[in-house]
Scaffold this motif. Structure first.
Motif, PDB file in Angstrom:
ATOM      1  N   VAL B 215       0.853  -1.195   0.000  1.00 31.12           N
ATOM      2  CA  VAL B 215       0.000   0.000   0.000  1.00 31.12           C
ATOM      3  C   VAL B 215       0.889   1.246   0.000  1.00 31.12           C
ATOM      4  CG1 VAL B 215      -2.002   1.078   1.082  1.00 31.12           C
ATOM      5  CG2 VAL B 215      -1.518  -1.314   1.527  1.00 31.12           C
ATOM      6  N   GLU B 216       0.781   2.042  -1.059  1.00 32.60           N
ATOM      7  CA  GLU B 216       1.510   3.316  -1.121  1.00 32.60           C
ATOM      8  C   GLU B 216       0.587   4.392  -0.589  1.00 32.60           C
ATOM      9  OE1 GLU B 216       3.249   4.555  -4.814  1.00 32.60           O
ATOM     10  OE2 GLU B 216       3.797   2.492  -5.309  1.00 32.60           O
ATOM     11  N   ILE B 217       1.059   5.110   0.412  1.00 37.54           N
ATOM     12  CA  ILE B 217       0.182   6.091   1.066  1.00 37.54           C
ATOM     13  C   ILE B 217       0.804   7.485   1.008  1.00 37.54           C
ATOM     14  CG2 ILE B 217      -1.043   6.629   3.213  1.00 37.54           C
ATOM     15  CD1 ILE B 217      -0.204   3.713   4.106  1.00 37.54           C
ATOM     16  N   GLU B 218       0.031   8.455   0.598  1.00 39.48           N
ATOM     17  CA  GLU B 218       0.471   9.852   0.710  1.00 39.48           C
ATOM     18  C   GLU B 218      -0.741  10.770   0.674  1.00 39.48           C
ATOM     19  OE1 GLU B 218       3.128  11.023  -2.453  1.00 39.48           O
ATOM     20  OE2 GLU B 218       1.804  10.242  -3.992  1.00 39.48           O
ATOM     21  N   GLY B 219      -0.509  12.044   0.882  1.00 40.08           N
ATOM     22  CA  GLY B 219      -1.607  13.009   0.847  1.00 40.08           C
ATOM     23  C   GLY B 219      -1.939  13.382  -0.584  1.00 40.08           C
ATOM     24  N   PRO B 220      -3.134  13.949  -0.820  1.00 32.76           N
ATOM     25  CA  PRO B 220      -3.522  14.305  -2.195  1.00 32.76           C
ATOM     26  C   PRO B 220      -2.511  15.213  -2.877  1.00 32.76           C
ATOM     27  CG  PRO B 220      -5.375  14.583  -0.702  1.00 32.76           C
ATOM     28  CD  PRO B 220      -4.194  14.270   0.146  1.00 32.76           C
ATOM     29  N   MET B 221      -1.885  16.119  -2.102  1.00 34.23           N
ATOM     30  CA  MET B 221      -0.952  17.075  -2.695  1.00 34.23           C
ATOM     31  C   MET B 221       0.430  16.447  -2.916  1.00 34.23           C
ATOM     32  SD  MET B 221      -1.164  20.285  -3.600  1.00 34.23           S
ATOM     33  CE  MET B 221      -1.856  21.642  -2.682  1.00 34.23           C
ATOM     34  N   GLY B 222       0.598  15.232  -2.412  1.00 29.59           N
ATOM     35  CA  GLY B 222       1.909  14.578  -2.445  1.00 29.59           C
ATOM     36  C   GLY B 222       2.497  14.446  -3.838  1.00 29.59           C
ATOM     37  N   MET B 223       1.650  14.366  -4.860  1.00 26.65           N
ATOM     38  CA  MET B 223       2.185  14.177  -6.206  1.00 26.65           C
ATOM     39  C   MET B 223       2.752  15.470  -6.802  1.00 26.65           C
ATOM     40  SD  MET B 223      -1.453  13.438  -8.048  1.00 26.65           S
ATOM     41  CE  MET B 223      -0.804  13.215  -9.678  1.00 26.65           C
ATOM     42  N   PHE B 224       2.554  16.610  -6.126  1.00 21.33           N
ATOM     43  CA  PHE B 224       3.071  17.874  -6.647  1.00 21.33           C
ATOM     44  C   PHE B 224       4.230  18.408  -5.823  1.00 21.33           C
ATOM     45  CE2 PHE B 224      -1.498  17.689  -7.420  1.00 21.33           C
ATOM     46  CZ  PHE B 224      -1.456  17.606  -8.798  1.00 21.33           C
ATOM     47  N   THR B 225       4.203  18.152  -4.536  1.00 23.09           N
ATOM     48  CA  THR B 225       5.236  18.716  -3.677  1.00 23.09           C
ATOM     49  C   THR B 225       5.524  17.742  -2.539  1.00 23.09           C
ATOM     50  OG1 THR B 225       5.668  20.478  -2.106  1.00 23.09           O
ATOM     51  CG2 THR B 225       3.386  20.101  -2.596  1.00 23.09           C
ATOM     52  N   ALA B 226       6.801  17.646  -2.194  1.00 30.21           N
ATOM     53  CA  ALA B 226       7.177  16.741  -1.101  1.00 30.21           C
ATOM     54  C   ALA B 226       6.830  17.416   0.217  1.00 30.21           C
ATOM     55  CB  ALA B 226       8.661  16.434  -1.178  1.00 30.21           C
ATOM     56  N   SER B 227       5.536  17.531   0.475  1.00 29.20           N
ATOM     57  CA  SER B 227       5.091  18.299   1.638  1.00 29.20           C
ATOM     58  C   SER B 227       5.011  17.420   2.880  1.00 29.20           C
ATOM     59  CB  SER B 227       3.710  18.877   1.333  1.00 29.20           C
ATOM     60  OG  SER B 227       3.117  19.352   2.502  1.00 29.20           O
ATOM     61  N   GLN B 228       5.431  17.999   4.015  1.00 29.40           N
ATOM     62  CA  GLN B 228       5.289  17.280   5.277  1.00 29.40           C
ATOM     63  C   GLN B 228       3.938  17.579   5.918  1.00 29.40           C
ATOM     64  OE1 GLN B 228       8.869  17.498   7.772  1.00 29.40           O
ATOM     65  NE2 GLN B 228       9.903  18.215   5.958  1.00 29.40           N
ATOM     66  N   LYS B 229       3.080  18.219   5.145  1.00 27.86           N
ATOM     67  CA  LYS B 229       1.730  18.578   5.616  1.00 27.86           C
ATOM     68  C   LYS B 229       0.995  17.345   6.145  1.00 27.86           C
ATOM     69  CE  LYS B 229      -2.730  19.895   4.982  1.00 27.86           C
ATOM     70  NZ  LYS B 229      -3.378  20.232   6.204  1.00 27.86           N
ATOM     71  N   TYR B 230       1.274  16.184   5.532  1.00 29.81           N
ATOM     72  CA  TYR B 230       0.535  14.979   5.920  1.00 29.81           C
ATOM     73  C   TYR B 230       1.290  14.132   6.940  1.00 29.81           C
ATOM     74  CZ  TYR B 230      -1.794  16.527   1.719  1.00 29.81           C
ATOM     75  OH  TYR B 230      -2.421  17.300   0.795  1.00 29.81           O
ATOM     76  N   GLY B 231       2.421  14.682   7.446  1.00 29.90           N
ATOM     77  CA  GLY B 231       3.230  13.917   8.398  1.00 29.90           C
ATOM     78  C   GLY B 231       2.422  13.451   9.596  1.00 29.90           C
ATOM     79  N   LEU B 232       1.605  14.347  10.136  1.00 33.36           N
ATOM     80  CA  LEU B 232       0.825  13.981  11.320  1.00 33.36           C
ATOM     81  C   LEU B 232      -0.153  12.853  10.974  1.00 33.36           C
ATOM     82  CD1 LEU B 232       0.045  14.451  14.255  1.00 33.36           C
ATOM     83  CD2 LEU B 232      -1.561  16.206  13.487  1.00 33.36           C
ATOM     84  N   GLU B 233      -0.800  12.978   9.811  1.00 33.49           N
ATOM     85  CA  GLU B 233      -1.748  11.941   9.387  1.00 33.49           C
ATOM     86  C   GLU B 233      -1.023  10.599   9.223  1.00 33.49           C
ATOM     87  OE1 GLU B 233      -2.248  15.027   8.298  1.00 33.49           O
ATOM     88  OE2 GLU B 233      -4.282  15.259   9.078  1.00 33.49           O
ATOM     89  N   LEU B 234       0.165  10.644   8.595  1.00 38.77           N
ATOM     90  CA  LEU B 234       0.921   9.398   8.387  1.00 38.77           C
ATOM     91  C   LEU B 234       1.324   8.800   9.737  1.00 38.77           C
ATOM     92  CD1 LEU B 234       3.080  10.550   5.341  1.00 38.77           C
ATOM     93  CD2 LEU B 234       1.253   8.868   5.291  1.00 38.77           C
ATOM     94  N   ALA B 235       1.701   9.672  10.684  1.00 41.71           N
ATOM     95  CA  ALA B 235       2.074   9.179  12.017  1.00 41.71           C
ATOM     96  C   ALA B 235       0.868   8.532  12.696  1.00 41.71           C
ATOM     97  CB  ALA B 235       2.613  10.328  12.864  1.00 41.71           C
TER      98      ALA B 235
END
Lengths: 468, 403
Positions: B215-235
């Motif tokens: 399972v590859e998981i990232e935030g919706p914006m992940g494909m445009f910018t290597a954002s840590q915005k979703y770090g909390l969600e991933l944690a």
């Protein structure tokens, strides 16, 4: 694909735009091809929300009828707004913002000194654009201030997101922290977004507030656009280019208060001097032994890393903190502060410190109101209101009042301690520059002589406002 | 959760590894955690600042300092602190500042200001001793909080939490996570996907030959910018990954001041699932036993295989799979009685083109008619009252296979 028929739809999803109705193998027309990418996770094309204006333009140019389910902002009638007459430079700022890149909607950053009426510029633009507007500000105090101003100007309900509130209206105010978290939910509800103190925006933590919002109209406001990390190059992408700029020295006297800055050197007592020298010797001895070069960009990181590796390093770190504390909160500074508070007992004085401990010490010792990050919003508002009305004539703060808070009556600033940041020092000066009849502002900077603080003071004064 | 400054990691050749706590370090950690735990219990009723000063007196060598601070954080998370009456503190401050403001305005010289006299005057007005006002003045700040209840965990539990929390703290800086999880524990896998959806993360699933899912998981914006915005969600997704039967995870992390890209790998065996899932699981095992006793000759029943996924629409994780004498398969998902919305999501999935024959079983209490799905689709709904009837399930499965 049949042009002219509604076969394609656009949606706003979590700070991005989803384009449905195209297959992966199809090429997108015009400008849309440059912003969308195929997303195999959801089987649709995806773009960052801030590309919305380009997407709509691209669709129009290609004659593509797009069912726009993304945009959820309104056109407002704000013609009844009560705004004071603009000053000449404020008119120029609005014109420059409007004139920039007409085809691409108003976008850009306006740089004006604190106290020169940036809020007025923003409200003029809100009135002109007539779209649902989100204002993003760095602190809750500023959110409250914007809330009051917008309500007074437009006489409409104003939403607040942040500080325990979550109401969204056509005109809404929020903090950068809340915008970062909630833009993915409400980033399609606003046609204009105003970033107050927009030098905060280019950080990794906050940039999403602009990227995840589809507002075609964007305005940034700041007195100090430069960032120590060079992040100012991101304004162009996140907001738009710098479209207008005026400096403190260009406006002081006529549109800003006349002001003076006075640096007062204080001396350490013999005992404090010994303690300072002793701590500094331990700290510098370690730095020399470990060959740490503070001139290098990673010098400070090196010190932190190496000081954590051994007990000697730990002692060096403690010594570093000790010598800094002695210089920053020297008893002589507090004696001088007592005199300044007395001398300006009929004025409105804001005392700034670098750390909370010194701010609390000053509040306890002189029994003057304190505002720190721990002060709750209601008490902050009460203290500021009493300070404005003259019930309180002085207050002490660490950093939370560095930016934006509008207290036109404040005319004296005393900087007990601070960082080497030019921006911080200019912002602190800005607190006392809002003009009022016959006002003469003065900023005192207390510096412990023959300590490292003297060099820090030199660094932060490298701005035209301090050389005038 | 630990903050990233308290994480003990090493970065070598683009790989980030959490420093393992073993040998002498483990002994130190257990002993230190025991002392911090004891201090927390001994300081029940004390001010936070006094408790923290007491912790400062426990000797720690410089190299162990970060570990010690991390353990302190874990213990603090298990403690309960409370503030004194904030309204009272604000009232005391207001009274002091008002009086003091009047006094400053009337002074003849700077030396005349006497804070002690102001305190005495206000104390008289408020009917309280001056000493208590000094304490109450900032009684609502963090330092003045009281330790109401010390931490009741054992040192081993603190260490376990520290290691778990350390992974989460690294993930706060993650931009993307690739997890491989075993499909053995269906409830845990389903819980993982539910968590991903709740956290508004996007994912791509691939079924591997070894019975695992990638399972590859990232935030919706992940494909445009290597954002840590979703770090909390991933944690926050990590506990759901770690609850799967057998799992490994590779995270793309931006680490250090310059946010350098590094890879972080971790693996383990879990087996924890939620209460909600547990109640469904009982129904599933009961149904499997009932089906086994009623199966026609040549038929078999076993745990569900795979994840039925329609990108852009949704997915489901079947609990059981029936195989008939011609090797045709019917998947079954037991939805139980807890979410009407979940049933409607399955309806959408079938309507949107799910190809596999699948039977969705749910309680009648959810009030969704089985007629919602027409007979010409491969999926079917089966509401039940009380206990699931194996006989009815077999009939519906045969019907599905004959469509």
């Amino acid at each position: 694909m049949v042009m002219g028929e509604i076969l394609h739809s656009l949606r706003f999803v979590a700070g991005t735009l989803e384009l449905h109705g195209f297959r992966e193998s199809q090429s997108l027309p015009g400008e849309m091809a440059g912003v969308f990418r195929w997303d195999g996770r959801t089987c649709c094309f995806r773009a960052p929300a801030h590309a919305y204006a380009a997407v709509v333009r691209g669709a129009q140019e290609a004659g593509l009828r797009l069912q726009d389910g993304a945009r959820h902002y309104n056109v407002l009638d704000l013609s009844g707004a009560t705004l004071m007459q603009s000053r000449p430079y404020q008119r120029e700022a609005v014109e420059s913002w409007r004139g920039n890149d007409l085809n691409h909607g108003g976008r850009g950053v306006v740089v004006l000194p604190t106290g020169s009426g940036k809020t007025h510029v923003a409200l003029s633009i809100v009135r002109g654009v007539q779209r649902s507007t989100l204002v993003v500000a760095p602190t809750l105090d500023l959110v409250r201030q914007w809330y009051d101003q917008i309500r007074r100007t437009f006489d409409r309900p104003v939403g607040i997101v942040g500080g325990g509130e979550h109401t969204i209206e056509d005109l809404t105010v929020t903090t950068y922290d809340s915008a970062h978290i909630h833009t993915q939910n409400f980033g399609n509800r606003f046609g204009l977004v105003v970033f107050d103190e927009c030098h905060h925006l280019p950080s990794d933590a906050y940039a999403f507030a602009a990227q995840g919002c589809l507002a075609p109209f964007r305005l940034g406001l700041t007195a100090t656009p430069d960032r120590s990390d060079g992040g100012e190059f991101r304004y162009e992408d996140l907001i738009g280019p710098i479209v207008y700029r005026k400096d403190i020295v260009e406006l002081s006297g006529k549109y800003l208060s006349d002001y003076a800055t006075r640096r007062i050197g204080v001396h350490l007592s013999r005992l404090d001097r010994e303690a300072y020298e002793e701590a500094r010797a331990v700290y510098l001895g370690f730095v020399r032994r470990e060959r740490i070069q503070f001139g290098r960009p990673d010098g400070w990181q090196q010190f932190i890393y190496k000081s954590a590796q051994s007990d000697r390093g730990r002692r060096a770190f403690e010594a570093y903190r000790r010598q800094r504390e002695i210089a920053f909160a020297a008893p002589a500074k507090l004696r001088m502060l007592r005199h300044l508070l007395f001398e300006h007992r009929q004025d409105r004085t804001i005392v700034f410190t670098q750390d909370n401990a010194t701010a609390y010490e000053i509040s306890r010792r002189f029994l003057i109101p304190i505002i720190t990050h721990q002060t709750r919003v209601r008490e902050r508002s009460e203290i500021l209101e009493r300070f404005r009305s003259g019930r309180y004539r002085s207050l002490v703060t660490s950093k939370v009042l560095n930016e934006g808070v509008d207290v036109p009556e404040a005319n004296v600033a005393v900087v007990i301690s601070g960082s080497g940041s030019v921006r911080e020092h200019v912002q602190r000066l800005g607190r006392i520059l809002r003009p009022s009849e016959g006002k003469q502002a003065v900023l005192y900077e207390l510096v412990t002589v023959e300590t490292a603080e003297a060099q820090t003071s030199e660094r932060r004064r490298e701005h035209s406002a301090y050389q005038a | 959760m630990l903050t990233s400054d308290l994480v003990r990691v090493r970065v070598r050749e683009g790989r980030l590894k959490a420093v393992e706590i073993r040998g002498a370090t483990r002994e130190f950690a257990l002993e230190y955690a025991s002392r911090v735990l004891a201090t927390s219990l001994n300081h029940e009723g004390a001010r936070r600042v006094d408790y923290e000063q007491a912790l400062g007196r426990i000797a720690v060598s410089a190299p162990q300092r970060k570990l010690a601070l991390g353990l302190q954080k874990m213990v603090a998370d298990g403690c309960e602190f409370s503030s004194s009456d904030a309204t009272r503190a604000v009232d005391v401050r207001r009274a002091l500042f008002e009086t003091s403001s009047d006094v400053w305005g009337m002074l003849a010289s700077a030396e005349d200001f006497d804070g002690g006299l102001v305190l005495q005057r206000v104390a008289c007005e408020m009917g309280a001793p001056a000493e208590s006002l000094t304490e109450e003045m900032f009684g609502d700040t963090r330092d003045a909080q009281r330790l109401v209840r010390g931490c009741g965990f054992t040192a081993e539990q603190i260490l376990e939490r520290y290691e778990f929390s350390q992974v989460q703290a690294v993930l706060l800086r993650a931009v993307k996570v690739v997890a491989e999880v075993s499909g053995k524990d269906v409830g845990a896998v389903r819980n993982l996907f539910r968590t991903l959806k709740f956290r508004r993360l996007l994912f791509l699933i691939q079924e591997l030959e070894n019975g695992k899912f990638r399972v590859e998981i990232e935030g919706p914006m992940g494909m445009f910018t290597a954002s840590q915005k979703y770090g909390l969600e991933l944690a926050l997704v990590y506990p759901a990954i770690a609850a799967c039967a057998d799992w490994s995870m590779t995270a793309e992390v931006r680490w250090g001041k310059d946010r350098a890209p590094v890879t972080f790998e971790v693996a383990g065996r879990g087996g924890r699932s939620s209460d909600q899932e547990a109640s469904v699981r009982d129904e599933v095992s009961r149904l499997m036993e009932d089906l086994e006793s009623r199966l026609p000759k040549g038929w078999s029943v076993g745990p569900g295989s795979g994840v039925l996924n329609l990108p852009g629409v949704g997915l489901c994780v079947p609990d059981l799979m029936l195989v008939d004498d011609k090797k045709r398969k019917v998947q079954m998902e037991v939805l139980g009685y807890w979410s009407r919305d979940a049933v409607w999501k399955r309806v959408e999935l079938v309507q949107a083109g799910l190809k596999d024959p699948v039977l969705f079983l749910y309680s009648q209490k959810l009030r969704v008619s089985q007629d919602v799905l027409p007979d010409d689709l491969p999926g079917a709904l089966m509401p039940y009252k009380g206990v699931i009837s194996a006989k009815v399930v077999l009939e519906r499965a045969k019907e599905l296979l004959n469509r």
